[in-house]
Write a protein that holds these residues in place. Structure first.
Motif, PDB file in Angstrom:
ATOM      1  N   THR A 183       5.557  -6.477   6.365  1.00 46.29           N
ATOM      2  CA  THR A 183       5.727  -6.124   5.070  1.00 46.29           C
ATOM      3  C   THR A 183       4.123  -6.346   4.578  1.00 46.29           C
ATOM      4  N   GLU A 229       1.575  -4.203   6.056  1.00 44.64           N
ATOM      5  CA  GLU A 229       1.714  -2.737   5.527  1.00 44.64           C
ATOM      6  C   GLU A 229       0.828  -2.737   4.130  1.00 44.64           C
ATOM      7  N   ASN A 278      -3.046  -2.543   5.030  1.00 38.78           N
ATOM      8  CA  ASN A 278      -3.481  -1.351   5.466  1.00 38.78           C
ATOM      9  C   ASN A 278      -3.430  -0.536   4.396  1.00 38.78           C
TER      10      ASN A 278
END
Length: 759
Positions: free
Chosen positions: A419, A422, A425
């Motif tokens: 997580t 993510e 990113n």
């Protein structure tokens, strides 16, 4: 950001109620009513937070003060719940018979005080006339529309980018390469993407400014107008697309879509299906801040726009700021102008606006608000203000800090680390981060933030984050922002004194210490005990000390005090490269600890015997610890481990107190593991008892059979054995004992490696 804090707190309170239903929690009379009232108050306040935070962005001081009060009360309640969770963990791990462990009764007074604060905050809500669910009533902030008009003589720099773009546009793909040829310009807001698109555009081509959420009919009408046609009689989207289809069929077209934000492919798909009917060689040029949008658009080429050079930025600023001034004025003002241009950090838009911060707030807010309702990512972004400007942020460290703060609300079946990746990113794709450093596998290892993005992160965090630098012999004092500071970074140089005023910041949740004073360390053993006593709310604690000039730096930290046990909220502890020989047993009472980083602690000889109590430990980073020769038996109880840098197979230590190789079978969640000292494995069947089916999550395994401790050899100096000391006679032959032992060991190592390979 307050919305994210309140939402997180509400989830925890709802969890308390759920536990009560399961009869795991005892809420005595009074406490139950206080928790119920607290939840009700927070839910009522949460309904207006979107409007309140929008007004805070407009620098409404009264609203900002109201939100600060709410944030403080929420943090205090979060601390209470964390203390309660800690008590429950202590009961489960130590088996202590404590009637209060599952009860919130000991915190009754604190909860009542917090509720009184919230009553006052809720009563003030009406005075501000906030709008509930403001997104349904108030228009979103809009980006200014762009046009295709530009004066090429006014453009500074961008020669290389312009040439690269033109070469992509003029390149004729082969007939086999069918489909739309989409080229995207990606970069930070204000970096000059629109300017480049305008340079590439000719008046007989199609131009459309998209901005914010895609309005299909408006964009379709803009394309038709660019075709010098009229569709005033058409109102349906399908009719407009059919008109475009007929107009472009069999023709070569060039379409510019400027400032694209919407990444919903379903909205763009009708345009793609329509536009592909143009003649082979047609092209679309897209500008966006979000790399993910560029890839969704099917870009065949992505050009990342970098900052202007300092000289180019100065040239642009000089032309705009000094226009109409005399030569003498320009010469006199040049030093100040160059400082301002330097602060723009290569951002053309910053060089253009008269009021730097006010002019850039709108584009920065647009990028921030585009993170939608994902408050988790917004909190991760604002937290980056804890670092110094131009700081090289390592992705692994950043994710660990986010985890420690509880920002990463992963689902049960998801890993928090994933997580966090993510979130990173998302921020990288939307140009919040830049200057990426990658490894050989093209994975991002570190990045930086533009100075203006850093200023904005500081703004949205309401000055919760602070980084201070101390240098010289003057007494160091901390006093900016007072109690508002929750996340603090300190850098010391040239023997600067440690600021004892830090003890007044007893609500501090982050402390990052970077001591670069090699001759006279700013942080030493005498300071740590008081530090731990006063800063009990810390979640991550990072302590770094320079050791480049000395193997044993004077006045450096040599031991961690016993009262480290007071840091009950601590989830991440980084002591890497400190010259400590042992860790106190009391460290094993930090039941919330998720990550312990002791990499590079060359003098560390053992881990605490009670390390098995740290049930929540996910990462034990203990690589490059040459003096650490064995693992305590308790390490086999760390069943939540995902990363273990070094599992040292015991050598020269009583086997009853050391963890054998087969203990690794307990690490069912392990993803990365290093095993050292395999030459010390006594039985070749040990690896077979690992039960490899229990290690199905393992992604990286590092094996080291024997470690030669050169530093210890140098310290011992080495003694001459004498002429015949290394030889003995065997069956009439003179045999080199060391060579024979090495041969036998190599044979055993080869057999062991073969066994491990089969697993």
């Amino acid at each position: 950001m307050v919305d994210a804090i309140v939402s997180s707190l509400l989830e925890q309170l709802i969890s308390v109620a759920a536990d009560k239903v399961k009869q795991q929690v005892r809420l005595v009379t009074g406490v139950r009513e206080q928790v119920k009232k607290l939840t009700s108050n927070l839910q009522a306040i949460r309904a207006v937070l979107e409007d309140a935070e929008q007004r805070q962005m407009q620098q409404d001081k009264a609203v900002t003060f109201w939100l600060d009060q709410l944030k403080d009360a929420s943090y205090d309640m979060e601390d209470v719940l964390d203390e309660w969770v800690f008590a429950r963990l202590k009961l489960q791990i130590e088996g202590v018979d404590d009637d209060n462990a599952f009860s919130l009764a000991p915190h009754k007074k604190k909860i009542r005080e917090i509720n009184e604060k919230l009553d006052d905050i809720a009563s003030q809500k009406a005075r501000f006339k906030f709008v509930e669910n403001v997104s349904n009533h108030v228009k979103k902030l809009k980006q200014a529309r762009t046009t295709s008009l530009i004066d090429e003589g006014e453009v500074c720099g961008r020669v290389d980018e312009k040439n690269e773009l033109l070469s992509k546009l003029l390149f004729e793909s082969s007939e086999q390469q069918k489909g739309l040829h989409v080229i995207s310009l990606v970069g930070l807001g204000g970096i000059g993407k629109t300017t480049l698109a305008q340079l590439a555009y000719n008046n007989d081509e199609l131009y459309g400014c998209v901005s914010d959420t895609l309005e299909e009919i408006r964009v379709a009408n803009a394309i038709i107008e660019g075709l010098a046609e009229s569709a005033s009689s058409l109102s349906e989207f399908q009719s407009l697309l059919s008109h475009i289809h007929r107009s472009i069929e069999g023709k070569k077209n060039f379409l510019v879509l400027d400032d694209v934000w919407d990444g919903d492919y379903k909205k763009w798909e009708p345009f793609f299906l329509c536009l592909k009917h143009g003649l082979h060689g047609s092209k679309i040029l897209v500008t966006t801040r979000n790399e993910s949008v560029a890839r969704m658009m099917g870009s065949t080429n992505i050009i990342f726009i970098e900052q202007l050079t300092e000289e180019e930025c100065w040239s642009l600023f000089k032309r705009l700021a000094f226009f109409g001034h005399s030569f003498e004025d320009c010469e006199r003002l040049e030093p100040i102008g160059r400082k301002i241009a330097r602060r723009c950090k290569g951002l053309p838009l910053a060089a253009k606006v008269e009021e730097l911060w006010k002019g850039l707030l709108t584009p920065l807010l647009l990028s921030y608000n585009d993170l939608s309702s994902n408050s988790m990512v917004k909190r991760c972004f604002s937290y980056c203000a804890v670092f110094l400007k131009d700081y090289n942020m390592y992705k692994e460290e950043l994710i660990s800090l986010w985890m420690a703060q509880g920002y990463l609300n992963a689902e049960e079946y998801e890993e928090m680390e994933i997580t966090g990746e993510e979130c990173f990113n998302i921020l990288a794709a939307r140009s919040f981060f830049q200057e990426f450093e990658k490894n050989d596998d093209d994975d991002i290892m570190s990045c930086k933030m533009h100075d203006l993005e850093h200023d904005f992160a500081q703004f949205v965090s309401s000055n919760e984050c602070l980084w201070l630098e101390f240098s010289g012999t003057r007494e160091s004092v901390i006093n900016p922002f007072g109690e508002k500071v929750r996340h603090l970074g300190l850098n010391f140089k040239e023997g600067a004194s440690f600021p004892m005023s830090i003890h007044g910041l007893n609500r501090l949740r982050t402390l990052l210490i970077d001591d670069e004073s090699p001759f006279n360390s700013s942080l030493n053993n005498s300071i740590l005990p008081e530090l731990f006593s006063n800063l009990a709310c810390l979640r991550p604690l990072v302590i770094r000390q320079s050791s480049l000039l000395f193997r044993y730096p004077p006045n450096g930290i040599r031991e961690i005090p016993e009262n480290v046990r007071k840091l009950i909220h601590l989830k991440c502890l980084n002591l890497s490269e400190l010259h400590i020989k042992r860790l106190p047993e009391t460290l094993c009472e930090l039941y919330n600890l998720q990550k312990l980083d002791i990499r590079g602690c060359r003098n560390l000889r053992e881990l605490p015997v009670g390390i098995g109590k740290l049930k929540n430990m996910r990462s034990l980073l203990n690589g490059v610890t040459r003096s650490l020769k064995y693992m305590p038996i308790g390490i086999s109880k760390l069943t939540s481990l995902r990363t273990l840098d070094k599992f040292a197979v015991g050598g020269g230590v009583d086997g009853g107190s050391t963890c054998r190789l087969e203990c690794l079978k307990n690490f069912r969640l392990i993803q990365k593991c290093g095993i050292e000292g395999l030459s010390n494995v006594s039985h070749l069947d040990e690896p077979e008892r690992l039960e490899h089916k229990n290690m199905e999550n393992l992604l990286h395994l590092y094996l080291l059979f024997e470690v030669e401790d050169k530093e210890e050899d140098e310290d011992e100096g080495g003694e001459d054995e004498g002429e015949d000391g290394g030889y003995e006679e065997e069956g009439g032959e003179v045999v080199n004992v060391e060579d024979e032992e090495r041969r036998r060991k190599n044979e055993k190592d080869e057999q062991l490696l073969e066994t491990l390979s089969r697993l």
